[in-house]
Design a protein around this motif. Structure first.
Motif, mmCIF file in Angstrom:
data_model
loop_
_atom_site.group_PDB
_atom_site.id
_atom_site.type_symbol
_atom_site.label_atom_id
_atom_site.label_comp_id
_atom_site.label_asym_id
_atom_site.label_seq_id
_atom_site.Cartn_x
_atom_site.Cartn_y
_atom_site.Cartn_z
ATOM 1 N N THR A 74 32.099 44.269 56.360
ATOM 2 C CA THR A 74 31.659 43.023 56.974
ATOM 3 C C THR A 74 32.616 42.667 58.106
ATOM 4 N N THR A 118 29.437 36.179 67.012
ATOM 5 C CA THR A 118 28.582 37.053 66.208
ATOM 6 C C THR A 118 27.755 38.016 67.056
ATOM 7 N N GLY A 173 30.063 40.784 67.675
ATOM 8 C CA GLY A 173 30.210 41.482 66.400
ATOM 9 C C GLY A 173 29.015 42.346 66.074
ATOM 10 N N GLN A 174 27.812 41.863 66.396
ATOM 11 C CA GLN A 174 26.610 42.632 66.113
ATOM 12 C C GLN A 174 26.551 43.885 66.973
ATOM 13 N N VAL A 192 27.606 41.609 59.867
ATOM 14 C CA VAL A 192 28.370 40.611 60.625
ATOM 15 C C VAL A 192 28.246 39.258 59.954
ATOM 16 N N ALA A 193 29.339 38.520 59.916
ATOM 17 C CA ALA A 193 29.319 37.143 59.429
ATOM 18 C C ALA A 193 30.239 36.306 60.304
ATOM 19 N N ARG A 194 29.876 35.056 60.527
ATOM 20 C CA ARG A 194 30.672 34.204 61.403
ATOM 21 C C ARG A 194 31.908 33.698 60.675
#
Length: 306
Positions: free
Chosen positions: A54, A60, A63-64, A76-78
Motif C-alpha cells: 500500500t 493519490t 501514487g496511482q 494507494v491510500a491517502r
C-alpha cells in the motif's frame, strides 16, 4: 548490545539486490511517501518479491501512477502525516495483518511552518505523524509480528531532541536544526518501539538512506547543499541513485539476517558505527540513549493527547 551487524551488501547495493531471493508472498506492507524518491523504489522492491504493498501518499494521483507502473497488488491510500485526522482516517481504513511498515515520508529544511496545533512542521510530519500512524496500526502489526522501518538521516547529527523547546517557540527557527531533531526522533522511536513491542514480535530499526537528490530537497538550494557536504568534511562522499538509496530500507524490511534485530541504526546496508565527529556518517550516542527514547515516547503521547 550484541555485536555490530554487517551484511554482504554495501553502499553500492540496490533495493533489488537486497531483496533478491526473498519471497514476500502473503505479506502486506505499507510504505509512506511512496509517490516519489526512494519511496517508489522501496515499494517496487517489496512488490517484486510478492508483497501486497500500500502506497500511503498525500498525492493519490501521483501514487496511482506509481502503483500502475509497479503493477501486481500495489494499491494507494491517502495519508498526510502533518494532519492527525488524515492519519486517523488511514488507520481506520486498515484491516487485517500488517507485516512491514516503512515510515519513509518526510519533509526537509522547510521554511518555518506550523500545523493547526502549533507544532513545527518537520517534527509534526517526520516524527509525530509516523508515531501516531505506527501506534494506530499496532494491533495489526502485532497479529503475526512485523518489522517497522524508520527512515532517519545523517542530519540527526545536527541536533538532539531539544525537549525544552521542540517547536521553536522560544528560540529562533533554524530549518536544519528542526530537521535534525526530527531525524534524531526517528532513531529514538526505533529504540523505544523495539523495547515496548518486543513481546508482540515487532522490531523497529532506523536508517540513513544516503545522499540522494529527490523531491525531498525541494526547499534546499543545490549550491547550499553541496557546500554543506563539503563543509562536513565528507571526503569521497558520493550521491546514490534512488535504487541504492532504498536498499537499506528494504534490507531492514525483509532480510532474514535481521530476524529479531531491533532498536538499531543502519547506513549503507550495515549497522552504523558510533559517530566520530564528522557530519555525514555514524550514529550519535544521544540518538540511541534508552532513557531519552523513553522520555520522547512519553512526551509524544502527551502531545498527541492534547
Amino acid at each position: 548490545m550484541t555485536e555490530h551487524i554487517t551484511t554482504p551488501f554495501d553502499a553500492e547495493s540496490t533495493a533489488a539486490d537486497v531483496v533478491a531471493g526473498i519471497d514476500l508472498t502473503g505479506r502486506r506492507a505499507v510504505v509512506t511517501g511512496a509517490a516519489s524518491g526512494i519511496g517508489v523504489e522501496t515499494a517496487r522492491a517489496l512488490a517484486s518479491a510478492g508483497a501486497e504493498v500500500t502506497l500511503a501518499v498525500r498525492d493519490t494521483a501521483a501514487g496511482q501512477r506509481v502503483a500502475d507502473e509497479i503493477g501486481g497488488t500495489a494499491r494507494v491510500a491517502r495519508l498526510d502525516l502533518a494532519d492527525q485526522a488524515s492519519v486517523a482516517a488511514f488507520v481506520a481504513g486498515w484491516d487485517g495483518p500488517l507485516h512491514i511498515l516503512v515510515n519513509n515520508a518526510g519533509v526537509m529544511a522547510t521554511p518555518e511552518t506550523r500545523t493547526p496545533e502549533g507544532w513545527e512542521l518537520q517534527f509534526a510530519t517526520n516524527h509525530l505523524g509516523h508515531f501516531a500512524l505506527t501506534n494506530g496500526l499496532h494491533r495489526f502489526l502485532a497479529v503475526e509480528g512485523a518489522r517497522v522501518v524508520s527512515v532517519s538521516s545523517a542530519a540527526h547529527l545536527m541536533s538532539p531532541v531539544v525537549f525544552d523547546d521542540i517547536h521553536f517557540t522560544e528560540r529562533p527557527y533554524d530549518p536544519w536544526a528542526a530537521y535534525g531533531q526530527s531525524k534524531t526522533a526517528n532513531v529514538l522511536f526505533a529504540v523505544a518501539g523495539t523495547k515496548r513491542w518486543a513481546a508482540d514480535g515487532i522490531t523497529v530499526n532506523a536508517l540513513m538512506p544516503g545522499g540522494i537528490m529527490t523531491n525531498l530537497q525541494r526547499h534546499v538550494d543545490p549550491d547550499a547543499m553541496r557546500s554543506m557536504i563539503e563543509d562536513a568534511g565528507a571526503e569521497g562522499f558520493r550521491l546514490k541513485t534512488p535504487e541504492q538509496g532504498a536498499a537499506t530500507s528494504v534490507l531492514l524490511a525483509t532480510s532474514p539476517l535481521l530476524d529479531g534485530v531491533g532498536g538499531r541504526y543502519f547506513e549503507d546496508c550495515r549497522e552504523a558505527l558510533p559517530n566520530d565527529g564528522n557530519m555525514v556518517s555514524g550514529v550519535a550516542a544521544y540518538a540511541l540513549d534508552p532513557e531519552t527514547a523513553t522520555r520522547l515516547w512519553e512526551v509524544t503521547e502527551q502531545t498527541l493527547a492534547r
